[in-house]
Write a protein that holds these residues in place. Structure first.
Motif, PDB file in Angstrom:
ATOM      1  N   ALA A   1       0.853  -1.199   0.000  1.00 21.14           N
ATOM      2  CA  ALA A   1       0.000   0.000   0.000  1.00 21.14           C
ATOM      3  C   ALA A   1       0.882   1.241   0.000  1.00 21.14           C
ATOM      4  O   ALA A   1       1.027   1.926   1.018  1.00 21.14           O
ATOM      5  N   PRO A   2       1.493   1.565  -1.146  1.00 21.15           N
ATOM      6  CA  PRO A   2       2.461   2.663  -1.186  1.00 21.15           C
ATOM      7  C   PRO A   2       1.853   4.033  -0.901  1.00 21.15           C
ATOM      8  O   PRO A   2       2.573   4.955  -0.539  1.00 21.15           O
ATOM      9  N   LEU A   3       0.535   4.169  -1.036  1.00 22.40           N
ATOM     10  CA  LEU A   3      -0.107   5.478  -0.857  1.00 22.40           C
ATOM     11  C   LEU A   3      -0.729   5.636   0.521  1.00 22.40           C
ATOM     12  O   LEU A   3      -1.442   6.616   0.768  1.00 22.40           O
ATOM     13  N   LEU A   4      -0.459   4.724   1.427  1.00 17.05           N
ATOM     14  CA  LEU A   4      -1.170   4.746   2.701  1.00 17.05           C
ATOM     15  C   LEU A   4      -0.917   6.040   3.477  1.00 17.05           C
ATOM     16  O   LEU A   4      -1.849   6.623   4.041  1.00 17.05           O
TER      17      LEU A   4
ATOM     18  N   TYR B   1     -20.156   4.724 -14.297  1.00 17.84           N
ATOM     19  CA  TYR B   1     -19.169   4.186 -15.225  1.00 17.84           C
ATOM     20  C   TYR B   1     -18.580   2.910 -14.629  1.00 17.84           C
ATOM     21  O   TYR B   1     -18.284   2.851 -13.437  1.00 17.84           O
ATOM     22  N   SER B   2     -18.419   1.897 -15.468  1.00 15.12           N
ATOM     23  CA  SER B   2     -17.889   0.630 -14.971  1.00 15.12           C
ATOM     24  C   SER B   2     -17.112  -0.069 -16.076  1.00 15.12           C
ATOM     25  O   SER B   2     -17.637  -0.313 -17.165  1.00 15.12           O
ATOM     26  N   ASN B   3     -15.854  -0.352 -15.789  1.00 13.69           N
ATOM     27  CA  ASN B   3     -14.997  -1.055 -16.730  1.00 13.69           C
ATOM     28  C   ASN B   3     -14.110  -2.005 -15.919  1.00 13.69           C
ATOM     29  O   ASN B   3     -13.237  -1.552 -15.186  1.00 13.69           O
ATOM     30  N   PRO B   4     -14.349  -3.316 -16.007  1.00 11.75           N
ATOM     31  CA  PRO B   4     -13.578  -4.265 -15.184  1.00 11.75           C
ATOM     32  C   PRO B   4     -12.073  -4.152 -15.393  1.00 11.75           C
ATOM     33  O   PRO B   4     -11.299  -4.333 -14.439  1.00 11.75           O
ATOM     34  N   GLN B   5     -11.632  -3.877 -16.632  1.00 11.36           N
ATOM     35  CA  GLN B   5     -10.203  -3.740 -16.886  1.00 11.36           C
ATOM     36  C   GLN B   5      -9.634  -2.507 -16.178  1.00 11.36           C
ATOM     37  O   GLN B   5      -8.534  -2.544 -15.613  1.00 11.36           O
ATOM     38  N   VAL B   6     -10.412  -1.422 -16.194  1.00 13.81           N
ATOM     39  CA  VAL B   6      -9.984  -0.207 -15.495  1.00 13.81           C
ATOM     40  C   VAL B   6      -9.950  -0.460 -13.987  1.00 13.81           C
ATOM     41  O   VAL B   6      -9.008  -0.046 -13.294  1.00 13.81           O
ATOM     42  N   ASP B   7     -10.982  -1.134 -13.471  1.00 13.89           N
ATOM     43  CA  ASP B   7     -11.002  -1.453 -12.041  1.00 13.89           C
ATOM     44  C   ASP B   7      -9.750  -2.227 -11.637  1.00 13.89           C
ATOM     45  O   ASP B   7      -9.110  -1.928 -10.617  1.00 13.89           O
ATOM     46  N   ALA B   8      -9.403  -3.221 -12.444  1.00 10.58           N
ATOM     47  CA  ALA B   8      -8.224  -4.039 -12.127  1.00 10.58           C
ATOM     48  C   ALA B   8      -6.949  -3.200 -12.173  1.00 10.58           C
ATOM     49  O   ALA B   8      -6.052  -3.362 -11.330  1.00 10.58           O
ATOM     50  N   ALA B   9      -6.871  -2.297 -13.145  1.00 10.54           N
ATOM     51  CA  ALA B   9      -5.682  -1.447 -13.262  1.00 10.54           C
ATOM     52  C   ALA B   9      -5.577  -0.479 -12.083  1.00 10.54           C
ATOM     53  O   ALA B   9      -4.475  -0.217 -11.571  1.00 10.54           O
TER      54      ALA B   9
ATOM     55  N   ALA C   1       7.713   4.740 -11.064  1.00  6.63           N
ATOM     56  CA  ALA C   1       7.668   4.832 -12.525  1.00  6.63           C
ATOM     57  C   ALA C   1       6.599   3.894 -13.082  1.00  6.63           C
ATOM     58  O   ALA C   1       5.843   4.263 -13.995  1.00  6.63           O
ATOM     59  N   ARG C   2       6.518   2.695 -12.519  1.00  5.61           N
ATOM     60  CA  ARG C   2       5.516   1.740 -12.979  1.00  5.61           C
ATOM     61  C   ARG C   2       4.122   2.234 -12.614  1.00  5.61           C
ATOM     62  O   ARG C   2       3.201   2.138 -13.432  1.00  5.61           O
ATOM     63  N   ARG C   3       3.954   2.740 -11.380  1.00  6.49           N
ATOM     64  CA  ARG C   3       2.634   3.236 -10.977  1.00  6.49           C
ATOM     65  C   ARG C   3       2.207   4.416 -11.838  1.00  6.49           C
ATOM     66  O   ARG C   3       1.049   4.518 -12.238  1.00  6.49           O
ATOM     67  N   ARG C   4       3.120   5.316 -12.153  1.00  9.30           N
ATOM     68  CA  ARG C   4       2.788   6.444 -13.022  1.00  9.30           C
ATOM     69  C   ARG C   4       2.295   5.957 -14.381  1.00  9.30           C
ATOM     70  O   ARG C   4       1.306   6.459 -14.918  1.00  9.30           O
ATOM     71  N   ALA C   5       2.991   4.963 -14.946  1.00 13.70           N
ATOM     72  CA  ALA C   5       2.600   4.439 -16.264  1.00 13.70           C
ATOM     73  C   ALA C   5       1.208   3.820 -16.212  1.00 13.70           C
ATOM     74  O   ALA C   5       0.399   4.006 -17.138  1.00 13.70           O
ATOM     75  N   ILE C   6       0.910   3.092 -15.135  1.00 13.88           N
ATOM     76  CA  ILE C   6      -0.416   2.491 -14.999  1.00 13.88           C
ATOM     77  C   ILE C   6      -1.481   3.581 -14.940  1.00 13.88           C
ATOM     78  O   ILE C   6      -2.514   3.511 -15.630  1.00 13.88           O
ATOM     79  N   LEU C   7      -1.244   4.602 -14.133  1.00 17.93           N
ATOM     80  CA  LEU C   7      -2.224   5.678 -13.992  1.00 17.93           C
ATOM     81  C   LEU C   7      -2.414   6.431 -15.305  1.00 17.93           C
ATOM     82  O   LEU C   7      -3.537   6.799 -15.670  1.00 17.93           O
ATOM     83  N   GLN C   8      -1.338   6.657 -16.030  1.00 21.43           N
ATOM     84  CA  GLN C   8      -1.455   7.353 -17.309  1.00 21.43           C
ATOM     85  C   GLN C   8      -2.225   6.528 -18.334  1.00 21.43           C
ATOM     86  O   GLN C   8      -3.003   7.079 -19.128  1.00 21.43           O
ATOM     87  N   ASP C   9      -2.039   5.218 -18.312  1.00 18.73           N
ATOM     88  CA  ASP C   9      -2.811   4.347 -19.208  1.00 18.73           C
ATOM     89  C   ASP C   9      -4.300   4.373 -18.847  1.00 18.73           C
ATOM     90  O   ASP C   9      -5.169   4.394 -19.730  1.00 18.73           O
ATOM     91  N   ILE C  10      -4.587   4.346 -17.553  1.00 17.01           N
ATOM     92  CA  ILE C  10      -5.986   4.430 -17.120  1.00 17.01           C
ATOM     93  C   ILE C  10      -6.599   5.736 -17.616  1.00 17.01           C
ATOM     94  O   ILE C  10      -7.747   5.761 -18.084  1.00 17.01           O
ATOM     95  N   MET C  11      -5.839   6.826 -17.519  1.00 10.40           N
ATOM     96  CA  MET C  11      -6.359   8.127 -17.926  1.00 10.40           C
ATOM     97  C   MET C  11      -6.773   8.114 -19.396  1.00 10.40           C
ATOM     98  O   MET C  11      -7.824   8.663 -19.765  1.00 10.40           O
ATOM     99  N   VAL C  12      -5.970   7.484 -20.230  1.00  9.04           N
ATOM    100  CA  VAL C  12      -6.316   7.398 -21.658  1.00  9.04           C
ATOM    101  C   VAL C  12      -7.631   6.654 -21.843  1.00  9.04           C
ATOM    102  O   VAL C  12      -8.530   7.096 -22.572  1.00  9.04           O
TER     103      VAL C  12
ATOM    104  N   ARG D   1      -6.699  -0.998  -9.053  1.00 10.28           N
ATOM    105  CA  ARG D   1      -6.268  -1.776  -7.888  1.00 10.28           C
ATOM    106  C   ARG D   1      -4.790  -2.152  -8.001  1.00 10.28           C
ATOM    107  O   ARG D   1      -4.079  -2.220  -6.992  1.00 10.28           O
ATOM    108  N   GLN D   2      -4.328  -2.374  -9.228  1.00 10.79           N
ATOM    109  CA  GLN D   2      -2.910  -2.674  -9.415  1.00 10.79           C
ATOM    110  C   GLN D   2      -2.052  -1.460  -9.063  1.00 10.79           C
ATOM    111  O   GLN D   2      -1.018  -1.576  -8.401  1.00 10.79           O
TER     112      GLN D   2
END
Length: 523
Positions: free
Chosen positions: A147-150, A450-458, A469-480, A460-461
Motif C-alpha cells: 500500500a504505497p499510498l497509505l 461508469y464501470s470497466n472491469p479492466q480499469v477497475d483491475a488497473a 515509474a511503474r505506478r505512473r505508467a499504470i495511472l497514465q494508461d488508465i487516464m487514456v 487496484r494494481q
C-alpha cells in the motif's frame, strides 16, 4: 492581485514566524455550509476544511498537498504488508485526555462505517485489513498487499477520541458535544447553515494559533459575501465571484489571493441504465426514449465535441479557471501529457449523433447544485446552449447541494454537473472516487455509474505498485482509457480566489480549503 499558487514551505515558515503571537477574532464569510461536522460522515471539501480546525490526522498536507508529519511523527514500511506509525507523545484532546494509539484504531474502524454517509471515507482506509497496537504511541497497520499510498491516504482521515466517539452519532458531532479533537481550535458553537464558532486550543501540540476566536459565517450568495467584506462585517471571504474580480482589484480596502487548484468541474453521464431514468431524457415530442442514448459512445463523443471549454474559461469564469482535458491538472502524479485538448467541432458532433440514430437529436435534463460549485448555473446554461446547437435540447434543473447530493447518491439523475478535487495529490484518488465501479470502498462518488472491469483491475494494481515509474505508467494508461470513454467530461479546473482586508495574508491551498490556520496578520 497577489497570486500565491505554490508557496514554498520555507517561505511559509518565515511568514508565519513573522506574525504576532496573538490576534483578535477572525471572521470568515464562507460560500457553502458543511453538510455535517462529523469528520467521518461526508467526504467533501467544505466538510474536510472545517474538520481540520478541530481534528488532526496522522499525516498532514501542506498548501501544495505535500505530506508532512501530523499526529504521527514518523512512519516506515516494516514489510510489504505492514506500515508502522510512531505517534507524538504528550498530545491531548481538547478535554485534556491523552491521545494514544487506541484513538487511531477507533478512528480507522469508524471512518468507513458511518451510517448514511453519502461519500465514505472508506476510500482512504480500504487497504487496511487490521492493526496491531505495539504500545500507546506505536501502531502497525496491516494491509491487503503493498500500500504505497497509505501515508497520503491517511492525511484525509480525521483522528477522533475513542472516549467521546464510541457512543456518539453524527448528530452528536453536529451538536458540538462529540467534537473533541486534538486540533488547533475547539468548536464552541454550531448553527447549521448559519455559522461555526471556534476558540483557540492553547495546548495545541503544533503551537497555539494567533487567532483567539474564529467565526465562519455562511453567506451563499457571492454578491452578499463581497458586500459583507466591503462593509467590514467579515475579514475574509472565499470563492470571490469572477464577475467581481475586476472591481475588487481596484479597491484599496481589499486584497486578493489567487491560486490554481485541483478542483475540477465535470459532467457525469449515466452509462449504466439501458433505459433512461424517468424524467431525464425524451424524444423531441416529449415521449420516453426506448433506450439510453448515453450508452452509445458516439453520443458521448458528440456531447464532448459540442463543448467549447475555452468559452467556459474565458466567459463563464472570467478567466478564473484552467481548461481541463483529463481528471487531474498538469503536474499531478498520473497526469498524461500525451492526451491533447479536444478541439470543439459541432459539425462532427452532429454527424456522430446521426450515426448513432439521432439525426434530429433528443431532449435531456441537466442537473446541478446551485450553492456549491463555482459558476454552476452559468456553466450549465453555457453547456445547454452548446448542446442545443447540435440538436440536444437541454433543460436545466438546479437545487441546493444538500438535496442534490442525496438525489445523486440515490441514482435519480442521469446528466449532472459535479466537481471533484484530487485530495491525495495524484490521479489514483480520483480514479478510486469517481471512476472505479461503485461498491464497497470504491467508486463512492461515481454518480454516472461508469464501470470497466479492466480499469477497475488497473486501479487496484496501481494502488499496490510500489515502484513509482511503474505506478505512473499504470495511472497514465488508465487516464487514456477513461478519457476515450467520454463517460466523464472534464470542463475546467478552478482558480480559487480569496479576498481579505488589507491587514491579512492568506496562503491559497491547492485543495481549495478555507482555513483560519492559513490566515495571518500581514508582517
Amino acid at each position: 492581485m497577489a497570486t500565491l499558487p505554490r508557496l514554498a514551505a520555507g517561505s511559509l515558515a518565515l511568514l508565519l514566524a513573522a506574525t504576532p503571537l496573538h490576534a483578535a477574532e477572525l471572521r470568515i464569510g464562507l460560500a457553502a455550509a458543511p453538510t455535517s461536522l462529523d469528520p467521518h460522515y461526508h467526504n467533501n471539501g467544505v466538510n474536510n476544511s472545517q474538520a481540520r480546525h478541530v481534528f488532526d490526522s496522522l499525516t498532514h498536507q501542506d498548501a501544495n498537498q505535500q505530506i508532512t508529519p501530523g499526529l504521527a511523527e514518523s512512519w516506515r514500511l516494516v514489510d510489504d504488508d505492514t506500515w508502522e506509525f510512531k505517534l507524538r507523545q504528550g498530545v491531548t484532546f481538547h478535554d485534556g485526555s491523552p491521545f494514544t494509539a487506541e484513538d487511531v484504531a477507533f478512528s480507522l474502524e469508524r471512518a468507513p462505517r458511518v451510517p448514511g454517509s453519502p461519500s465514505s471515507f472508506g476510500t482512504y482506509t480500504k487497504q487496511i485489513k487490521s492493526w496491531t497496537i505495539i504500545d500507546p504511541h506505536t501502531i502497525q497497520l496491516h494491509t491487503n498487499g503493498p500500500a504505497p499510498l497509505l501515508a497520503i491516504d491517511l492525511s484525509s482521515v480525521a483522528i477522533v477520541s475513542r472516549k467521546h466517539g464510541e457512543s456518539a452519532t453524527t448528530a452528536d458531532y453536529q451538536a458540538v458535544r462529540a467534537a473533541i479533537g486534538t486540533g488547533p481550535y475547539r468548536l464552541v458553537e454550531h448553527r447549521p447553515s448559519d455559522r461555526m464558532v471556534y476558540e483557540r486550543n492553547p495546548s495545541y501540540w503544533g503551537g497555539a494559533e494567533p487567532w483567539e476566536r474564529v467565526t465562519f459565517r455562511i453567506v451563499t450568495l457571492g454578491p452578499a459575501r463581497v458586500a459583507a467584506l466591503l462593509a467590514g462585517d467579515v475579514d475574509m471571504i472565499n470563492e470571490v465571484p469572477s464577475t467581481d474580480m475586476a472591481r475588487l482589484r481596484g479597491q484599496d480596502s481589499v486584497r486578493l489571493w489567487s491560486g490554481s487548484t485541483n478542483r475540477m468541474t465535470f459532467l457525469s453521464l449515466d452509462v449504466q441504465h439501458d433505459v433512461p431514468i424517468p424524467g431525464n431524457a425524451s424524444d423531441n415530442e416529449g415521449n420516453p426514449l426506448p433506450r439510453n442514448p448515453m450508452q452509445d459512445l458516439r453520443v458521448r463523443q458528440a456531447l464532448s465535441l459540442a463543448i467549447d471549454r475555452g468559452v467556459i474559461v474565458d466567459r463563464v469564469n472570467e478567466g478564473q479557471a484552467v481548461r481541463a482535458n483529463q481528471l487531474v491538472p498538469e503536474g499531478f502524479f498520473g497526469y498524461n501529457p500525451a492526451i491533447q485538448p479536444e478541439t470543439p467541432d459541432p459539425e462532427r458532433a452532429r454527424r456522430l449523433l446521426a450515426e448513432a440514430g439521432y439525426p434530429n437529436g433528443f431532449r435531456i435534463v441537466l442537473h446541478t447544485s446551485n450553492d456549491r460549485i463555482v459558476n454552476a448555473a452559468r456553466t450549465v446554461q453555457a453547456v445547454a446552449q452548446m448542446w442545443g446547437r447540435i440538436g440536444v435540447r437541454t433543460a436545466i434543473e438546479t437545487m441546493p447541494h444538500t438535496v442534490y447530493s442525496g438525489r445523486t447518491a440515490r441514482f435519480e439523475l442521469s446528466h449532472m454537473l459535479h466537481s471533484w478535487g484530487a485530495g491525495t495529490g495524484e490521479a489514483a484518488g480520483s480514479f478510486v472516487g469517481i471512476v472505479h465501479t461503485r461498491g464497497g470502498a470504491y467508486g463512492g462518488s461515481n454518480r454516472g455509474r461508469y464501470s470497466n472491469p479492466q480499469v477497475d483491475a488497473a486501479i487496484r494494481q496501481a494502488l499496490v505498485t510500489v515502484d513509482e515509474a511503474r505506478r505512473r505508467a499504470i495511472l497514465q494508461d488508465i487516464m487514456v482509457t477513461v478519457m476515450d470513454s467520454r463517460a466523464i467530461l472534464p470542463l475546467v479546473f478552478w482558480v480559487s480566489t480569496w479576498a481579505t482586508r488589507p491587514g491579512l495574508v492568506y496562503t491559497p491551498q491547492t485543495n481549495q480549503a478555507t482555513l483560519a490556520t492559513a490566515t495571518r496578520l500581514a508582517p
